[in-house]
Structure formats: structure tokens, C-alpha cells
Design an enzyme around this catalytic site. Structure first.
Site: not given
Length: 437
Positions: A22-23, A27, A95, A166, A319, A350
Site C-alpha cells: 500500500k505504501s 507513492r 491519511g 512518522s 501497523d 487501536r
């Protein structure tokens, strides 16, 4: 919402390929948009979050084509090719989309607004807006949250220390740094995922990375030439692999192989923890794909021991804590998670939601301000539970249902498509049994 009834599993076996990371998919779209030319992304992840990025780019005048379910083609318009959007750009629930776009839009010659659904509007955005302001950006948040209003400015280089580890904040600063009048330097005390640095380097951006005394110093030199478009095959998402690994470790007599998984060192803290717990996992066929390390993972049922997780390791597996909690319910001893208060500002809190739902299943788990404690092993019992609309909690509860006695009913598994479309189909192919209403 589509409730799912999950049944206790006697065995998982087989070989699977996972959707793209996903990341990296996010990108590839965003950086493809500012390249000069056409970027082709194969094994693209067609998740809700990545599709939000595609939609946002279209709102900004970028042509993004999805000729099939796992390919994306981005017709890049160069560093100054964005167009002023006619309405607020909807980031839906992503996000990553919102934070990285904030960096890209900070230097564009127009005003733009980023918004999204209620779940996204609850996530903190000052953490990205504040460092960008130090580079000269004009960004307004709503008491620290979205909607975000960005008025494009000429940006200046700066040396910034990340207050919160982050990758999204780091990436936003790097993307803004492309447009700055001088180099931008970031200092991070804990290693965060480095996909942005790797991809920018492959596109011809000069990035210097040094480490000294536990501090990682990343300096981006603003490019004086167009960014190169790329052809990228996205590796399988390790965060998705985590659920398959956990299920195979817990279900009796299981043997599973997961092909072409990204094993970027900044992403596999969870794998390090599994080894500490005694997991039988082999890494084979290591190679490079899209400038990222990739391998196959072979896993079989294992007896697990409790662990303590804290410090820098938390960032490298941020995650995976919901599924780690499920594993800990079946591990021998007390598992302790510290320094993970960042979990409270994810898609849900979470810490609170994981503790609440696993307690319903019979786990011995207690909430801490910055994590939780779990005593195992516990016999879980099937009962109705809620995903709270959180994709990672939903899939974790499904795995818990595979080892719980009786039937576990999860109120909503559709949200799993935010990161792992086809999750149920993959689990079924390995031998999991469920009924979807």
C-alpha cells in the site's frame, strides 16, 4: 457493511500471492504525477486508500488510468503540472493521501483544500502542517485536524527534527523539499519506512542519508531537472502478509508460502518479533524489485512465547499491533507493549478497540496508556465482535475467529478492502471457513 461468520480452523495450507504494498502504491501514484512522462505501476494495490490517492490526483488535473485491477498508469505533468482543483479534494479515509499531498501542494501556485470522511477528520494533521510552516508553507488546519487549507508559497530549505516518528510526515517534508530554494534536512531518531527516499532516488533526486549516534540525517537537494518516470512492479505488502503469517502460526498443522513479499528493513519489525516468539518462518529467494528487497516467506504452525515490545521496534511494526495482540493471546506468558501511544490516533484508537474486542472473545488483556498487556495462552470463544470500521482490526478479528471455539461474527469486514482487497478469498484458498451475509 457485510457481517462475516468465522469458524474454527483445523488447518491452513497453500501458496499465495498478495496485493501490492500500500505504501509503495500510494507513492508511485504521487511521484508519478510530478514526473515528466508516463509512470506504469504493475501489481498496484486497488485498495480504498490507494484509489483515494488516484481520485485526488484526478481532481488536481493528473490523468490516472487503471486499465485493469492491478495496473495503474500515471501521465505525469512535471513538477508544476498540478491544476487548481474546482472543489475540495476528497482524501476519503486515507491519511497517507492527505499528509503526502499537503507536502506536494504547499508550493503550488494556487489554494487548495483537503478533506475526507469522518474517520479521517479525526486524525491529527498539525504534525505535518507545523514542520511545513517552518519551510515557509501557509497551511491552516481546523484546530489541528482536517479540512486543511493550503495556500501555495515559495518554500525554503530547513533542518527539521521529527517530533513524532512518522513516515507520512517525513515524506510530506521531502516532497515539499523538492520545491524548496535550498536543501531540506530531516533528523529522525527512530527509523521510519523509507519508500519515499528509495523512489525519489530512482527518479533522479539527490538524497544524502547518514547515520551517527542513533540519529538518521536525510538531506534532499532540490532537483534542477525533471523527475524521471518509472516502471514499477510493486512488491507484496508485508503488512498484509502479517495476517497470513499469524493465521498459519496459530491454526494446527499449517504450512503456507507467501510469494514476492517486500522485506524492507524499515517495515519488518513484526517479523523480528515473530522470531523472538519462536515462530518457524523461513525467508527464501531474496531479490530486488522496484528498488526494494523482496523474498518468499514460508511459515508453519509454531508454539509461541510472550515478548516485550518497546522503543524503536514500535515504529517498525506500527501497523501490526492488532494482529500481534491476537498472537499474544495464544503465546505462553505475559506480552507487554510499551511506547505505542501512536496507536491511539490511527483509523481508530487501536489500543482501546483491540483491548475491547479481544476481551469480548475471552482474552486476558489490559489497556495501558501507551500499549497493553496480554496473558496467554487463553481459550478464545466465538461471539459477535466489531471491527469499528478499522481494516486492520477487522482482519485481526478474523484470524482470532480461526482459533476461537464456536462461531465468531464480525460486524463488518468490507473495510478490509482499505488495505487488503481480496482478503477473504485468499484466506478461503488456504482453507479458512466463513460465511458472509
Amino acid at each position: 457493511m457485510s457481517p462475516v461468520r468465522v469458524f474454527q480452523c483445523s488447518r491452513l495450507e497453500g501458496t499465495v500471492y498478495l496485493p501490492g504494498d500500500k505504501s509503495i502504491s500510494h507513492r508511485a501514484l504521487l511521484l508519478g504525477a510530478i514526473a515528466q512522462g508516463t509512470t506504469t505501476v504493475s501489481n498496484f494495490l486497488p485498495s480504498g486508500d490507494c484509489l483515494a490517492t488516484a481520485g485526488a490526483l484526478r481532481d488536481l488535473g493528473i490523468e490516472v488510468v487503471l486499465p485493469d485491477s492491478h495496473t495503474a498508469i500515471v501521465h505525469g505533468r512535471g513538477l508544476r503540472g498540478f491544476r487548481c482543483p474546482e472543489k475540495p479534494v476528497n482524501c476519503v479515509r486515507s491519511g497517507t493521501t492527505m499528509r503526502l499531498l499537503t507536502g506536494l501542494l504547499a508550493a503550488q501556485p494556487f489554494e487548495s483544500t483537503l478533506t475526507g470522511e469522518e474517520q479521517l477528520l479525526r486524525r491529527p494533521m498539525e504534525r505535518v502542517a507545523s514542520p511545513l510552516r517552518q519551510m515557509g508553507a501557509h497551511i491552516c488546519t481546523m484546530n489541528g485536524y482536517a479540512p486543511i487549507i493550503i495556500t501555495g508559497q515559495n518554500l525554503r530549505g530547513a533542518c527539521l527534527a521529527l517530533d513524532v516518528p512518522s513516515a507520512q510526515v517525513k515524506s510530506a517534508i521531502l516532497l515539499a523539499g523538492i520545491y524548496a530554494d535550498s536543501p531540506a534536512t530531516l533528523l529522525e531518531a527512530a527509523p521510519t519506512r523509507d519508500h519515499t527516499e528509495r523512489m525519489l532516488g530512482a527518479m533522479g533526486v539527490n538524497i544524502d542519508i547518514r547515520e551517527s549516534k542513533g540519529i538518521r540525517e536525510i538531506t534532499l537537494i532540490p532537483p534542477t531537472h525533471p523527475l524521471l518516470p518509472l516502471e514499477i512492479k510493486v512488491p507484496g505488502d508485508f503488512s498484509s502478509a502479517a495476517f497470513i503469517l499469524a493465521a498459519a502460526l496459530l491454526a494446527p498443522q499449517s504450512r503456507v508460502r507467501i510469494k514476492d513479499v517486500g522485506i524492507n528493513p524499515t517495515r519488518i519489525g513484526f517479523l523480528d518479533v515473530l522470531y523472538q516468539m519462536g515462530a518457524d518462518i523461513r525467508i527464501t529467494g531474496e531479490r530486488i524489485m522496484a528498488n526494494e528487497p523482496v523474498a518468499d516467506l514460508e511459515v508453519q504452525t509454531s508454539e509461541l512465547e510472550a515478548v516485550e515490545i518497546k522503543g524503536d521496534l514500535v515504529v517498525r511494526m506500527i501497523d501490526e499491533f492488532p494482529i500481534l495482540a491476537v498472537l499474544a493471546t495464544q503465546a505462553r506468558g505475559r506480552t507487554i507493549v510499551r511506547d505505542a501511544s501512536e496507536l491511539r490516533v490511527k483509523e481508530t484508537d487501536r489500543i482501546a478497540t483491540v483491548v475491547k474486542e479481544l476481551k469480548r472473545l475471552g482474552a486476558r488483556i489490559e489497556e495501558r496508556p501507551d500499549g497493553f498487556e496480554i496473558w496467554g495462552p487463553s481459550q478464545l470463544r466465538g461471539i459477535p465482535v466489531s471491527s469499528h470500521g478499522d481494516h486492520r482490526l477487522a482482519m485481526s478479528l478474523f484470524v482470532a475467529g480461526l482459533v476461537a471455539q464456536g462461531e465468531t461474527v464480525i460486524d463488518d469486514l468490507d473495510c478490509a478492502a482499505d488495505s487488503f482487497p481480496g482478503f477473504l478469498t485468499v484466506m478461503q484458498s488456504l482453507g479458512a471457513h466463513y460465511v458472509q451475509y
